[in-house]
Design a protein around this motif. Structure first.
Motif, mmCIF file in Angstrom:
data_model
loop_
_atom_site.group_PDB
_atom_site.id
_atom_site.type_symbol
_atom_site.label_atom_id
_atom_site.label_comp_id
_atom_site.label_asym_id
_atom_site.label_seq_id
_atom_site.Cartn_x
_atom_site.Cartn_y
_atom_site.Cartn_z
ATOM 1 N N LEU A 65 0.816 -1.228 0.000
ATOM 2 C CA LEU A 65 0.000 0.000 0.000
ATOM 3 C C LEU A 65 0.846 1.273 0.000
ATOM 4 O O LEU A 65 0.322 2.366 0.234
ATOM 5 N N SER A 66 2.133 1.123 -0.271
ATOM 6 C CA SER A 66 3.055 2.245 -0.127
ATOM 7 C C SER A 66 2.624 3.485 -0.932
ATOM 8 O O SER A 66 2.605 4.601 -0.412
ATOM 9 N N GLU A 67 2.252 3.259 -2.191
ATOM 10 C CA GLU A 67 1.872 4.401 -3.037
ATOM 11 C C GLU A 67 0.602 5.070 -2.505
ATOM 12 O O GLU A 67 0.495 6.298 -2.483
ATOM 13 N N GLY A 78 0.457 18.374 2.259
ATOM 14 C CA GLY A 78 1.011 19.326 1.302
ATOM 15 C C GLY A 78 2.492 19.120 1.063
ATOM 16 O O GLY A 78 3.160 19.960 0.458
ATOM 17 N N LYS A 79 3.023 17.967 1.520
ATOM 18 C CA LYS A 79 4.449 17.721 1.274
ATOM 19 C C LYS A 79 4.666 17.237 -0.146
ATOM 20 O O LYS A 79 3.785 16.573 -0.715
ATOM 21 N N ALA A 80 5.852 17.515 -0.668
ATOM 22 C CA ALA A 80 6.162 17.086 -2.029
ATOM 23 C C ALA A 80 6.017 15.562 -2.117
ATOM 24 O O ALA A 80 6.473 14.835 -1.228
ATOM 25 N N ILE A 81 5.397 15.100 -3.202
ATOM 26 C CA ILE A 81 5.097 13.671 -3.355
ATOM 27 C C ILE A 81 6.379 12.835 -3.307
ATOM 28 O O ILE A 81 6.391 11.725 -2.784
ATOM 29 N N ARG A 82 7.499 13.412 -3.808
ATOM 30 C CA ARG A 82 8.713 12.592 -3.779
ATOM 31 C C ARG A 82 9.194 12.365 -2.343
ATOM 32 O O ARG A 82 9.780 11.349 -2.032
ATOM 33 N N GLU A 83 8.886 13.319 -1.449
ATOM 34 C CA GLU A 83 9.240 13.110 -0.041
ATOM 35 C C GLU A 83 8.330 12.077 0.605
ATOM 36 O O GLU A 83 8.774 11.217 1.366
ATOM 37 N N THR A 84 7.016 12.174 0.338
ATOM 38 C CA THR A 84 6.103 11.237 1.019
ATOM 39 C C THR A 84 6.302 9.821 0.472
ATOM 40 O O THR A 84 6.117 8.851 1.201
ATOM 41 N N ARG A 85 6.729 9.714 -0.803
ATOM 42 C CA ARG A 85 7.021 8.372 -1.344
ATOM 43 C C ARG A 85 8.196 7.757 -0.604
ATOM 44 O O ARG A 85 8.179 6.586 -0.231
ATOM 45 N N ALA A 89 7.988 4.439 1.781
ATOM 46 C CA ALA A 89 8.804 3.264 1.466
ATOM 47 C C ALA A 89 9.593 2.792 2.695
ATOM 48 O O ALA A 89 9.955 1.620 2.805
ATOM 49 N N ARG A 90 9.857 3.712 3.634
ATOM 50 C CA ARG A 90 10.639 3.328 4.836
ATOM 51 C C ARG A 90 9.784 2.664 5.918
ATOM 52 O O ARG A 90 10.292 1.924 6.747
ATOM 53 N N MET A 91 8.495 2.939 5.945
ATOM 54 C CA MET A 91 7.679 2.510 7.087
ATOM 55 C C MET A 91 7.589 0.991 7.284
ATOM 56 O O MET A 91 7.648 0.515 8.409
ATOM 57 N N PRO A 92 7.490 0.195 6.188
ATOM 58 C CA PRO A 92 7.462 -1.256 6.420
ATOM 59 C C PRO A 92 8.732 -1.740 7.137
ATOM 60 O O PRO A 92 8.668 -2.633 7.983
ATOM 61 N N GLY A 93 9.864 -1.109 6.856
ATOM 62 C CA GLY A 93 11.123 -1.488 7.524
ATOM 63 C C GLY A 93 11.054 -1.200 9.014
ATOM 64 O O GLY A 93 11.535 -1.987 9.845
ATOM 65 N N ASN A 135 3.444 17.094 11.382
ATOM 66 C CA ASN A 135 4.493 17.269 10.362
ATOM 67 C C ASN A 135 4.844 15.993 9.599
ATOM 68 O O ASN A 135 5.089 16.055 8.399
ATOM 69 N N VAL A 136 4.905 14.842 10.294
ATOM 70 C CA VAL A 136 5.124 13.570 9.577
ATOM 71 C C VAL A 136 4.116 12.537 10.097
ATOM 72 O O VAL A 136 4.475 11.578 10.770
ATOM 73 N N PRO A 137 2.849 12.719 9.790
ATOM 74 C CA PRO A 137 1.806 11.918 10.445
ATOM 75 C C PRO A 137 1.900 10.418 10.206
ATOM 76 O O PRO A 137 1.647 9.635 11.124
ATOM 77 N N TYR A 138 2.252 10.004 8.989
ATOM 78 C CA TYR A 138 2.300 8.553 8.732
ATOM 79 C C TYR A 138 3.459 7.924 9.516
ATOM 80 O O TYR A 138 3.295 6.884 10.164
ATOM 81 N N ALA A 139 4.608 8.585 9.491
ATOM 82 C CA ALA A 139 5.776 8.042 10.215
ATOM 83 C C ALA A 139 5.485 8.000 11.715
ATOM 84 O O ALA A 139 5.803 7.019 12.389
ATOM 85 N N PHE A 140 4.833 9.051 12.240
ATOM 86 C CA PHE A 140 4.548 9.038 13.676
ATOM 87 C C PHE A 140 3.545 7.958 14.031
ATOM 88 O O PHE A 140 3.681 7.298 15.062
ATOM 89 N N ALA A 141 2.530 7.799 13.206
ATOM 90 C CA ALA A 141 1.536 6.760 13.495
ATOM 91 C C ALA A 141 2.239 5.400 13.534
ATOM 92 O O ALA A 141 2.039 4.597 14.448
ATOM 93 N N THR A 142 3.110 5.148 12.551
ATOM 94 C CA THR A 142 3.801 3.858 12.498
ATOM 95 C C THR A 142 4.703 3.686 13.710
ATOM 96 O O THR A 142 4.752 2.622 14.329
#
Ligand code: NAD
Length: 473
Positions: A65-67, A78-85, A89-93, A135-142
């Motif tokens: 579900l990374s994309e 509102g972050k650049a898509i290349r940053e959120t990609r 990609a790091r969160m499963p690790g 600021n980094v909601p997905y990373a913090f949730a993980t």
């Protein structure tokens, strides 16, 4: 969960509303915590190996579900898509790293006395309230879910009101992969929901990430129930470049350290310290890069800097830039802002200030936007003095080819993370916590095992009559 009240999510690049999310009511919060307590008792019955398997399954699903996560995060923050990609990609690790620890927690035996069997066990706290910023909601949730549940706790997570979408989706995926009811729950709403979580009688530990003044309010409120807190707060990190450094690398890192994520990073290298012999040339090269930055639509692959996540933060950054100008700092460079449909987006221009002094607001306060202040120093002692002239102590960068100097600076800087000839390398295996107003309670690697569990000792007399050393009464 159904709720009568909703909050509206806005698209940061245009300011337009595009989704509404239910807000957790006080009554629902009680139900969530009751469910969390039941979930904890059930989670206790599952072996570490089984917990690990569920987390590995979660990691595999997050890879698939990374994309989707990258797209939701880009739209919401509102972050650049290349940053959120890259982040997605790091969160499963991250999940895999913590999954691996789930069956490796153990205590020790202590040879106190041959007539006693003494051992310790590490036990989870129970119900953990995780409160995170925007600021980094997905990373913090993980990062709030994976280690917390791997250590045997359950989590009630509250993302920031403005950015709940990836956390809500992550909770759905946790259910989909088979993580039992009550182990991972996400609640939504503003600071008042967070405040109710902190003082909730079912909360056993508070993990807070956010603004340092909010951290103080939370620590005071938690003290009423003597609930422990871990505080990951802001920073005003120095990034120090000596003349003997690889200046090309240092230049690239200085740009990334302040302008990626639109500067909305706790680790931002917002105070750049340059040796006087390289100062002018380095600033000129930085200025050229900043003047050419492409600030714009986060969904455009060429965008380097997106809008702020919230209107409030954008206004704060603009006010801080104005305060720098009013206090007499020099604007050495400033990027152009987009117009057209993006004119109402939450944009503030990436800005470099020189001729700054330690009493200016832009130097003392955390801005949390794309603003860099540049200092000039003459020797190591002065670099250290400027670096430590702050109430924060989150991180620091040091650029030098002199090994002894690198160690001396690492030793002298008052901060929880030091990077030498690199910047903002964050790895789940590596601990780091704040000093001073940057918080307390280190996280990462084996430090996390200690902070998310507690030690219980058990002493067993092997023979009768062993009330050791105590007079009989
Ligand atoms: P904030 O403190 O305003 O909000 C953070 C979270 O706390 C939000 O979910 C908010 O709803 C909640 N909250 C607000 N008031 C509360 C209260 N009284 N009780 C309980 N919860 C409450 O911070 P922010 O503006 O969202 O985030 C920016 C800050 O976060 C910056 O200072 C930044 O440096 C810091 N931060 C630190 C780290 C770190 O790892 N050290 C990482 C990212 C961000």
């Amino acid at each position: 969960m159904t709720s009568a009240k909703t909050s509206t999510i806005h698209r940061p690049s245009t300011g337009e509303p595009y989704e509404s999310v239910p807000v957790t009511s006080p009554q629902e919060l009680d139900e969530v915590f009751a469910k969390a307590r039941r979930g904890f008792l059930a989670w206790k019955q599952i072996s570490g190996t089984e917990k690990g398997k569920l987390l590995f399954r979660l990691a595999n699903r997050l890879d698939e579900l990374s994309e989707e996560f990258a797209q939701i995060e880009a739209r919401n923050t509102g972050k650049a898509i290349r940053e959120t990609r890259a982040e997605a990609a790091r969160m499963p690790g991250t999940v895999r790293y913590w999954a691996g620890w789930a069956d490796k927690l153990h205590g020790t035996t202590i040879p106190v006395d041959p007539h006693f069997h003494t051992y310790t066990v590490r036990e989870p706290y129970g119900v953990v309230a995780g409160i995170v910023p925007w600021n980094v909601p997905y990373a913090f949730a993980t990062r709030r879910i994976a280690p917390v549940i791997a250590m045997g706790n359950v989590v009630v997570l509250k993302p920031a009101e403005e950015t709940p979408l990836t956390a809500l989706r992550l909770a759905e995926v946790c259910r989909e992969v088979g993580i039992p009811e009550g182990v991972v729950q996400v609640v939504t709403g503003s600071g008042s929901v967070g405040a109710a979580m902190v003082t909730h009688p079912e909360t056993d530990l508070v993990l807070f990430t956010g603004f340092h003044e909010t951290g103080k309010i939370i620590a005071r409120a938690a003290a009423d129930n003597l609930t422990p807190t871990i505080q990951e707060l802001g920073g005003k990190s120095p990034n120090i470049v000596f003349a003997d450094a690889n200046l090309d690398e240092a230049l690239d890192a200085a740009m990334v350290s302040v302008f990626s994520s639109t500067g909305q990073m706790c680790f931002a290298g917002s105070r750049l310290l340059l040796h006087e012999s390289i100062h002018d040339d380095f600033v000129a090269r930085l200025a050229e890069r900043v003047n050419a930055l492409k600030v714009g639509d986060p969904e455009d692959e060429n965008t380097q800097v997106g809008p702020h996540v919230t209107r409030r933060q954008c206004e704060k950054t603009l006010a801080m830039i104005q305060s720098g100008i009013d206090e007499g700092a020099t604007v050495a460079a400033q990027s152009k802002l987009p117009g057209g449909v993006l004119a109402n987006g939450y944009f503030a221009p990436p800005t470099i200030f020189t001729n700054v002094s330690s009493d200016m607001e832009i130097v003392r306060k955390e801005i949390f936007g794309p603003v860099m202040t540049v200092f000039k120093f003459k020797d190591d002692a002065e670099a250290l003095e400027i670096a430590n002239d702050t109430s924060f102590g989150l991180a620091a960068g040091v650029w030098t080819s002199d090994l002894s100097r690198a160690h001396r600076m690492a030793q002298g800087i008052h901060a929880g993370r030091i990077w030498v000839n690199t910047y903002r390398i964050i790895n789940d295996m590596v601990p780091g916590g704040g000093y001073g107003e940057s918080g307390y309670g280190a996280e990462g690697g084996t430090e996390t095992l200690s902070s998310l569990t507690r030690s219980k000792s058990v002493q067993i007399a092997l023979n009768a009559g062993l009330i050791a050393g105590q007079p009989r009464i």
